[in-house]
Scaffold this active site. Structure first.
Site, PDB file in Angstrom:
ATOM      1  N   MET A  27       6.001  51.519  52.592  1.00  0.00           N
ATOM      2  CA  MET A  27       7.123  50.737  53.177  1.00  0.00           C
ATOM      3  C   MET A  27       7.865  51.734  54.700  1.00  0.00           C
ATOM      4  O   MET A  27       8.937  51.335  54.949  1.00  0.00           O
ATOM      5  CB  MET A  27       8.654  50.851  52.166  1.00  0.00           C
ATOM      6  N   HIS A  31       8.592  59.957  55.107  1.00  0.00           N
ATOM      7  CA  HIS A  31       8.483  61.668  54.572  1.00  0.00           C
ATOM      8  C   HIS A  31       7.758  62.418  54.749  1.00  0.00           C
ATOM      9  O   HIS A  31       6.698  62.116  54.096  1.00  0.00           O
ATOM     10  CB  HIS A  31       9.988  61.481  53.988  1.00  0.00           C
ATOM     11  N   HIS A  34       5.214  61.169  51.661  1.00  0.00           N
ATOM     12  CA  HIS A  34       4.001  60.383  52.015  1.00  0.00           C
ATOM     13  C   HIS A  34       3.265  61.066  52.504  1.00  0.00           C
ATOM     14  O   HIS A  34       1.994  60.291  52.099  1.00  0.00           O
ATOM     15  CB  HIS A  34       4.621  58.945  53.101  1.00  0.00           C
ATOM     16  N   GLN A  58       9.397  42.393  46.186  1.00  0.00           N
ATOM     17  CA  GLN A  58       9.493  43.311  45.638  1.00  0.00           C
ATOM     18  C   GLN A  58      11.215  43.369  45.909  1.00  0.00           C
ATOM     19  O   GLN A  58      11.260  44.357  44.584  1.00  0.00           O
ATOM     20  CB  GLN A  58       8.726  44.395  45.438  1.00  0.00           C
ATOM     21  N   GLY A 149       1.706  58.210  44.611  1.00  0.00           N
ATOM     22  CA  GLY A 149       2.634  58.828  44.606  1.00  0.00           C
ATOM     23  C   GLY A 149       3.110  58.796  42.920  1.00  0.00           C
ATOM     24  O   GLY A 149       3.741  57.476  42.486  1.00  0.00           O
ATOM     25  N   LYS A 151       6.562  60.316  42.245  1.00  0.00           N
ATOM     26  CA  LYS A 151       7.166  59.438  41.579  1.00  0.00           C
ATOM     27  C   LYS A 151       7.957  57.838  41.503  1.00  0.00           C
ATOM     28  O   LYS A 151       8.788  58.238  40.876  1.00  0.00           O
ATOM     29  CB  LYS A 151       7.274  59.528  43.390  1.00  0.00           C
ATOM     30  N   SER A 187      12.251  60.458  49.429  1.00  0.00           N
ATOM     31  CA  SER A 187      12.677  59.045  48.883  1.00  0.00           C
ATOM     32  C   SER A 187      13.579  58.493  50.631  1.00  0.00           C
ATOM     33  O   SER A 187      14.327  59.016  51.424  1.00  0.00           O
ATOM     34  CB  SER A 187      13.387  58.829  47.961  1.00  0.00           C
ATOM     35  N   SER A 188      12.865  57.415  50.990  1.00  0.00           N
ATOM     36  CA  SER A 188      13.459  56.950  52.340  1.00  0.00           C
ATOM     37  C   SER A 188      14.599  57.060  52.021  1.00  0.00           C
ATOM     38  O   SER A 188      15.416  56.844  53.073  1.00  0.00           O
ATOM     39  CB  SER A 188      12.224  55.420  52.474  1.00  0.00           C
TER      40      SER A 188
HETATM   41  P1  AMP Z   1       7.020  54.003  49.556  1.00  0.00           P
HETATM   42  O1  AMP Z   1       7.229  53.816  50.783  1.00  0.00           O
HETATM   43  O2  AMP Z   1       8.443  54.284  48.884  1.00  0.00           O
HETATM   44  O3  AMP Z   1       6.647  52.333  49.059  1.00  0.00           O
HETATM   45  O4  AMP Z   1       6.036  54.694  49.114  1.00  0.00           O
HETATM   46  C1  AMP Z   1       4.914  55.082  49.617  1.00  0.00           C
HETATM   47  C2  AMP Z   1       4.449  55.384  47.975  1.00  0.00           C
HETATM   48  O5  AMP Z   1       4.320  56.928  48.501  1.00  0.00           O
HETATM   49  C3  AMP Z   1       4.128  55.220  47.242  1.00  0.00           C
HETATM   50  O6  AMP Z   1       2.787  55.486  46.494  1.00  0.00           O
HETATM   51  C4  AMP Z   1       5.071  55.935  46.375  1.00  0.00           C
HETATM   52  O7  AMP Z   1       4.546  56.604  45.301  1.00  0.00           O
HETATM   53  C5  AMP Z   1       4.502  57.664  47.471  1.00  0.00           C
HETATM   54  N1  AMP Z   1       6.010  58.442  47.367  1.00  0.00           N
HETATM   55  C6  AMP Z   1       7.081  58.014  47.804  1.00  0.00           C
HETATM   56  N2  AMP Z   1       8.076  59.342  47.647  1.00  0.00           N
HETATM   57  C7  AMP Z   1       7.154  60.235  47.091  1.00  0.00           C
HETATM   58  C8  AMP Z   1       7.798  62.076  46.976  1.00  0.00           C
HETATM   59  N3  AMP Z   1       8.566  62.424  47.059  1.00  0.00           N
HETATM   60  N4  AMP Z   1       6.412  62.459  46.495  1.00  0.00           N
HETATM   61  C9  AMP Z   1       5.090  61.760  46.025  1.00  0.00           C
HETATM   62  N5  AMP Z   1       4.078  60.198  46.551  1.00  0.00           N
HETATM   63  C10 AMP Z   1       6.387  59.975  47.164  1.00  0.00           C
END
Ligand code: AMP
Length: 278
Positions: A27, A31, A34, A58, A149, A151, A187-188
């Site tokens: 999304m 960082h 990602h 979502q 992730g 996470k 985390s974003s």
């Molecule tokens: P998001 O942009 O938050 O939807 O995350 C995109 C992907 O990055 C998802 O598969 C998350 O689980 C993964 N992700 C986010 N934060 C982390 C982290 N700290 N360590 C590993 N993977 C992450």
């Protein structure tokens, strides 16, 4: 790196892949977490595709859809430097029609923990992941891997189940959690935290560390571990502390090699999640 904003162009570019495609849906506001997914995909794939899409279905009413961090320029740079081949940045209009059929999260795994705290979140998440997987692998590459992730452990479990239940030809690759030096899981949403709140947020990872230490000392009872974690979570409005097995069934006793300990809560208005795999 090619930046793509249309489905036709995406089909055109992915058709060129002769070997494997590695896909990382995000999304944005990228960082190191990602990036670790992107790096792994880069090692294993001929063509690396990253998507950035803040998926409206979502987000629940009152959540941070409109204010979700956007860092388009930095994200583009990060992807370019990481060796991404295709950055797919669709619009909501491209991804959704009117009166679509919906995917529902499964009854048991989908309706505990995050599924209760954020009812409906998983339906929207599964819907967009299904669409993205189908789009990126439209031409049926020789090998298709998608990286997620740990996470978002429950998300990962549900996507793995969806792929199995719907016979989708993709390998789901789970990737380890990346943390800041002080333990905070990246985390974003961390950018919402004030300096003081960031210190408070550290108790999430601290509570998980404490739980791990208890397991090392052979304390396997879930209730005792939860009790200790709760004490550690000062200044956090705890939503849940949970011990589940890898199939996301709550467990009364730790099963070594098959347990995930999860915690979710709010620091001020920011909702954070964290977990550890034991
Ligand atoms: P998001 O942009 O938050 O939807 O995350 C995109 C992907 O990055 C998802 O598969 C998350 O689980 C993964 N992700 C986010 N934060 C982390 C982290 N700290 N360590 C590993 N993977 C992450």
């Amino acid at each position: 790196m090619i930046i793509i904003n249309s489905i036709e162009e995406l089909y055109y570019e992915t058709k060129k892949a002769k070997g494997s495609i590695g896909f990382i849906p995000t999304m944005g506001a990228l960082h190191e977490g990602h990036l670790s997914l992107i790096r792994q995909a880069r090692k294993e794939s001929e063509l690396v595709v990253v998507s950035i899409f803040v998926n409206p279905t979502q987000f629940l009413e009152g959540e941070d859809l409109d204010s979700y961090p956007k860092k388009e320029k930095a994200d583009r740079k990060i992807c370019e430097l990481a060796g991404v081949d295709i950055l797919f940045m669709p619009t909501v209009e491209m991804m959704y029609g009117k009166d679509e059929l919906r995917i529902s999260a499964p009854a048991i795994r989908g309706f505990i923990l995050e599924g209760t705290s954020r009812a409906g979140h998983f339906d929207g998440m599964l819907q967009i992941v299904m669409k993205l997987l189908n789009l990126i692998a439209y031409h049926q590459p020789k090998k298709f891997r998608a990286y997620f992730g740990k996470k978002d452990a429950q998300q990962l479990a549900l996507i793995t189940q969806m792929v199995k239940d719907y016979f989708i030809n993709v390998e789901i690759v789970p990737c380890n959690i990346v943390r800041d030096g002080d333990g905070l899981a990246l985390s974003s949403r961390n950018i919402y935290l004030s300096k003081e709140q960031r210190v408070h947020a550290l108790s999430l990872s601290r509570s998980l560390k404490k739980a791990t230490k208890m397991v090392i000392k052979k304390e396997f009872e879930s209730s005792k571990i939860k009790e200790k974690m709760e004490k550690e979570l000062t200044y956090i409005e705890v939503e849940y502390i949970a011990l589940v097995n890898r199939q996301f069934v709550p467990i009364k006793h730790i099963e070594l090699g098959n347990t995930i300990i999860l915690v979710a809560g709010k620091v001020g208005k920011t909702r954070l999640i964290d977990n550890i795999w034991i």
